[in-house]
Design a protein around this motif. Structure first.
Motif, mmCIF file in Angstrom:
data_model
loop_
_atom_site.group_PDB
_atom_site.id
_atom_site.type_symbol
_atom_site.label_atom_id
_atom_site.label_comp_id
_atom_site.label_asym_id
_atom_site.label_seq_id
_atom_site.Cartn_x
_atom_site.Cartn_y
_atom_site.Cartn_z
ATOM 1 N N TYR A 1 36.878 37.808 40.465
ATOM 2 C CA TYR A 1 36.590 38.746 41.736
ATOM 3 C C TYR A 1 38.306 38.441 42.033
ATOM 4 O O TYR A 1 38.975 37.684 41.582
ATOM 5 C CB TYR A 1 36.142 37.724 42.830
ATOM 6 C CG TYR A 1 35.163 38.508 42.986
ATOM 7 C CD1 TYR A 1 34.023 39.359 43.278
ATOM 8 C CD2 TYR A 1 33.579 37.605 42.195
ATOM 9 C CE1 TYR A 1 32.749 39.429 43.288
ATOM 10 C CE2 TYR A 1 32.591 37.409 42.156
ATOM 11 C CZ TYR A 1 31.549 38.657 42.732
ATOM 12 O OH TYR A 1 30.317 38.830 42.522
ATOM 13 N N ILE A 2 39.040 39.430 42.361
ATOM 14 C CA ILE A 2 40.150 39.217 43.463
ATOM 15 C C ILE A 2 39.797 38.957 45.272
ATOM 16 O O ILE A 2 39.356 39.952 45.549
ATOM 17 C CB ILE A 2 41.570 40.717 43.444
ATOM 18 C CG1 ILE A 2 41.143 40.899 41.909
ATOM 19 C CG2 ILE A 2 42.425 40.658 44.594
ATOM 20 C CD1 ILE A 2 42.364 41.352 41.541
ATOM 21 N N GLN A 3 39.996 38.002 45.812
ATOM 22 C CA GLN A 3 40.017 37.999 46.785
ATOM 23 C C GLN A 3 40.817 37.382 47.239
ATOM 24 O O GLN A 3 41.654 36.410 47.176
ATOM 25 C CB GLN A 3 38.762 37.529 46.722
ATOM 26 C CG GLN A 3 37.996 37.109 48.582
ATOM 27 C CD GLN A 3 36.518 36.092 49.043
ATOM 28 O OE1 GLN A 3 37.176 34.935 48.695
ATOM 29 N NE2 GLN A 3 36.289 37.093 48.845
ATOM 30 N N GLY A 4 41.610 37.345 49.031
ATOM 31 C CA GLY A 4 42.605 36.652 49.242
ATOM 32 C C GLY A 4 43.755 36.708 48.931
ATOM 33 O O GLY A 4 44.710 35.538 48.675
ATOM 34 N N ASN A 5 44.473 37.668 48.226
ATOM 35 C CA ASN A 5 45.489 37.584 46.959
ATOM 36 C C ASN A 5 45.696 36.681 46.509
ATOM 37 O O ASN A 5 46.608 36.350 45.863
ATOM 38 C CB ASN A 5 47.014 37.375 48.218
ATOM 39 C CG ASN A 5 47.439 38.455 49.133
ATOM 40 O OD1 ASN A 5 46.762 39.903 49.369
ATOM 41 N ND2 ASN A 5 47.046 37.961 50.387
ATOM 42 N N LYS A 6 44.235 36.593 45.395
ATOM 43 C CA LYS A 6 44.410 35.974 44.494
ATOM 44 C C LYS A 6 43.249 36.400 43.256
ATOM 45 O O LYS A 6 41.552 36.081 44.148
ATOM 46 C CB LYS A 6 43.646 34.385 45.357
ATOM 47 C CG LYS A 6 44.595 33.320 44.051
ATOM 48 C CD LYS A 6 43.736 31.802 44.170
ATOM 49 C CE LYS A 6 43.523 30.473 43.729
ATOM 50 N NZ LYS A 6 44.522 30.793 42.539
ATOM 51 N N PRO A 7 43.525 36.174 41.731
ATOM 52 C CA PRO A 7 42.121 36.669 41.156
ATOM 53 C C PRO A 7 42.038 35.390 41.022
ATOM 54 O O PRO A 7 41.996 34.060 40.441
ATOM 55 C CB PRO A 7 42.892 37.206 39.514
ATOM 56 C CG PRO A 7 44.403 36.302 39.770
ATOM 57 C CD PRO A 7 44.334 36.119 41.751
ATOM 58 N N TYR A 8 40.658 35.303 40.427
ATOM 59 C CA TYR A 8 39.609 34.491 40.229
ATOM 60 C C TYR A 8 39.005 34.914 38.914
ATOM 61 O O TYR A 8 37.689 35.460 39.097
ATOM 62 C CB TYR A 8 38.288 33.883 41.231
ATOM 63 C CG TYR A 8 39.351 33.740 42.443
ATOM 64 C CD1 TYR A 8 39.437 32.078 42.842
ATOM 65 C CD2 TYR A 8 39.276 34.152 43.813
ATOM 66 C CE1 TYR A 8 39.561 31.480 44.296
ATOM 67 C CE2 TYR A 8 39.779 34.381 44.681
ATOM 68 C CZ TYR A 8 40.673 32.249 45.422
ATOM 69 O OH TYR A 8 40.827 32.173 46.278
ATOM 70 N N PHE A 9 38.626 33.827 37.796
ATOM 71 C CA PHE A 9 37.981 34.366 37.213
ATOM 72 C C PHE A 9 36.856 33.413 36.569
ATOM 73 O O PHE A 9 37.019 31.976 36.592
ATOM 74 C CB PHE A 9 38.787 34.465 35.621
ATOM 75 C CG PHE A 9 39.668 35.811 35.040
ATOM 76 C CD1 PHE A 9 39.039 36.044 34.574
ATOM 77 C CD2 PHE A 9 40.694 35.745 35.965
ATOM 78 C CE1 PHE A 9 40.271 37.344 34.554
ATOM 79 C CE2 PHE A 9 42.244 36.527 35.881
ATOM 80 C CZ PHE A 9 41.661 37.610 34.836
ATOM 81 N N TYR A 10 35.579 33.748 36.071
ATOM 82 C CA TYR A 10 34.962 33.720 36.261
ATOM 83 C C TYR A 10 34.175 32.814 34.432
ATOM 84 O O TYR A 10 33.603 31.703 33.906
ATOM 85 C CB TYR A 10 33.345 33.508 37.014
ATOM 86 C CG TYR A 10 33.842 33.190 38.325
ATOM 87 C CD1 TYR A 10 33.683 31.607 39.054
ATOM 88 C CD2 TYR A 10 34.194 34.428 39.150
ATOM 89 C CE1 TYR A 10 34.157 31.845 40.038
ATOM 90 C CE2 TYR A 10 34.688 34.233 40.136
ATOM 91 C CZ TYR A 10 34.419 32.172 40.548
ATOM 92 O OH TYR A 10 34.883 32.046 42.105
ATOM 93 N N ARG A 11 34.445 33.988 33.598
ATOM 94 C CA ARG A 11 34.204 33.697 32.177
ATOM 95 C C ARG A 11 35.603 34.556 31.223
ATOM 96 O O ARG A 11 36.614 35.560 32.553
ATOM 97 C CB ARG A 11 32.640 34.137 32.074
ATOM 98 C CG ARG A 11 32.637 36.109 32.064
ATOM 99 C CD ARG A 11 31.248 36.237 31.762
ATOM 100 N NE ARG A 11 31.540 37.762 31.995
ATOM 101 C CZ ARG A 11 31.642 38.121 30.595
ATOM 102 N NH1 ARG A 11 32.602 38.112 29.326
ATOM 103 N NH2 ARG A 11 31.842 39.889 30.916
ATOM 104 N N GLN A 12 35.640 34.948 30.338
ATOM 105 C CA GLN A 12 36.588 35.710 29.590
ATOM 106 C C GLN A 12 35.660 36.257 28.567
ATOM 107 O O GLN A 12 34.902 35.818 28.172
ATOM 108 C CB GLN A 12 37.759 35.199 29.041
ATOM 109 C CG GLN A 12 37.594 33.286 28.637
ATOM 110 C CD GLN A 12 39.107 33.429 28.005
ATOM 111 O OE1 GLN A 12 39.554 33.264 29.715
ATOM 112 N NE2 GLN A 12 39.160 33.087 27.050
#
Length: 353
Positions: free
Chosen positions: A208-219
């Motif tokens: 997700y992109i939330q609060g001006n930051k990307p959050y990766f959970y897998r690739q």
């Protein structure tokens, strides 16, 4: 006129940053290709029946002044089309330009604005042909720039934020819309008109992109970009590959026409597990004997097409698409045919990418 969001964005513009602050920002180039994100409608409530690709890249950038907070941005208009008109020539031009830019030390990431109809195909083509680990983010919109509820501005802002982030380095080409991050290989458009249309339905989004930051959970575990064996730098054209669609009472007319027109490869978007209808086996064998590569994909849209499952691929000398849908299997086969005509080597590529 260029919509409510342009006026609102300019009114919300932040004070200019100091030169020191601006120097610390990542340098992101926005390559514009047209699409709905650059489209306009008859009025602010028009969300269907609008005209795509009417607004240039400089106006897109000016409409989102918040971009200056997250990156030093430059724009280029590569071409200006609705994405249903995307061609192999457009892809080659775009990939070459991306590679030239990413080789520059003063470019940290690329954003490509694009129509949503073929965004998944362009993204996957770039995933296989970009020669850098720097972030490349493909972005679009489901509503034109003139709509009250235009999704283009926030999508563009998020895409620039993502392209300039360290978190996105080495993740391959990304598609970012609706506050979600998806892998180019796995994402597809799943709804004709809603803003949440892009999904990696079975394997799942990356983050997700939330609060001006990307959050990766897998690739993705499949090879891409800098690890790809494909090189388009010297290519002026791609081998002709076409798609035939499976259905009850299918006939050979389309297959024969494509072969006669010079197809070097055929993707069969078969029913179920890429099944071959009894009346199609003979025509496919004939095409293969003429040197045409046959890849069994599925119209289902999810799941692995099993080798030697619904057809004896060893006997037929055919290739299976693994989890790639037909339109993405076409892209990989075109690139594969620039390197080899061996079905065994091409099968390896389908299990690699």
């Amino acid at each position: 006129m260029f919509g409510a969001f342009l006026t609102a964005g300019l009114l919300a513009a932040a004070p200019a940053q100091s030169q020191d602050a601006a120097a610390k920002l990542p340098h992101v180039v926005i390559l514009a290709t047209g699409g709905t994100i650059a489209g306009s409608g008859a009025d602010s409530t028009t969300t269907v029946g609008y005209t795509s690709a009417t607004i240039g890249v400089e106006r897109l950038i000016a409409a989102v002044p918040e971009l200056q907070k997250v990156a030093s941005v430059k724009g280029e208009q590569v071409f200006q089309i609705a994405s249903e008109s995307m061609t192999n020539a457009h892809w080659l031009k775009l990939a070459k330009r991306v590679n030239v830019l990413l080789a520059q030390s003063d470019v940290d990431g690329i954003v490509i604005t694009h129509g949503t109809d073929t965004i998944e195909e362009t993204a996957y083509f770039l995933d296989l042909t970009v020669k850098s680990r720097k972030p490349v983010v493909v972005v679009g919109a489901m509503r034109p720039a003139t709509a009250i509820s235009a999704d283009g501005p926030i999508n563009l802002y998020n895409a620039v934020l993502l392209a300039g982030s360290q978190e996105a380095v080495g993740k391959g080409v990304l598609v970012a819309l609706n506050d979600q991050i998806n892998a180019a290989r796995e994402v597809s458009k799943t709804n004709t008109s809603t803003t949440d249309t892009f999904k990696s339905t079975e394997l799942g989004m990356l983050g997700y992109i939330q609060g001006n930051k990307p959050y990766f959970y897998r690739q993705s575990t499949r090879k891409h970009t800098a690890d790809s064996e494909f090189d388009v730098s010297q290519l002026d054209a791609l081998p002709k590959v076409d798609i035939i669609y499976g259905y009850a009472d299918m006939n050979r007319v389309a297959l024969d026409a494509f072969v006669a027109a010079g197809a070097k490869g055929i993707i069969q978007a078969g029913v179920g597990d890429g099944s071959i209808a009894a009346q199609m086996k003979g025509p496919l064998v004939e095409a293969r004997k003429k040197g045409v590569l046959i890849v069994r994909s599925s119209r289902v849209g999810q799941g692995i097409v099993a080798r030697n499952g619904e057809a004896n691929d060893d006997e037929l000398d055919t290739v299976v698409s693994d989890t790639l849908n037909a339109q993405k299997a076409r892209i990989l086969l075109m690139l594969a045919l620039t390197k080899t005509a061996s079905s065994k080597d091409i099968q390896r590529m389908f299990y690699t990418y």
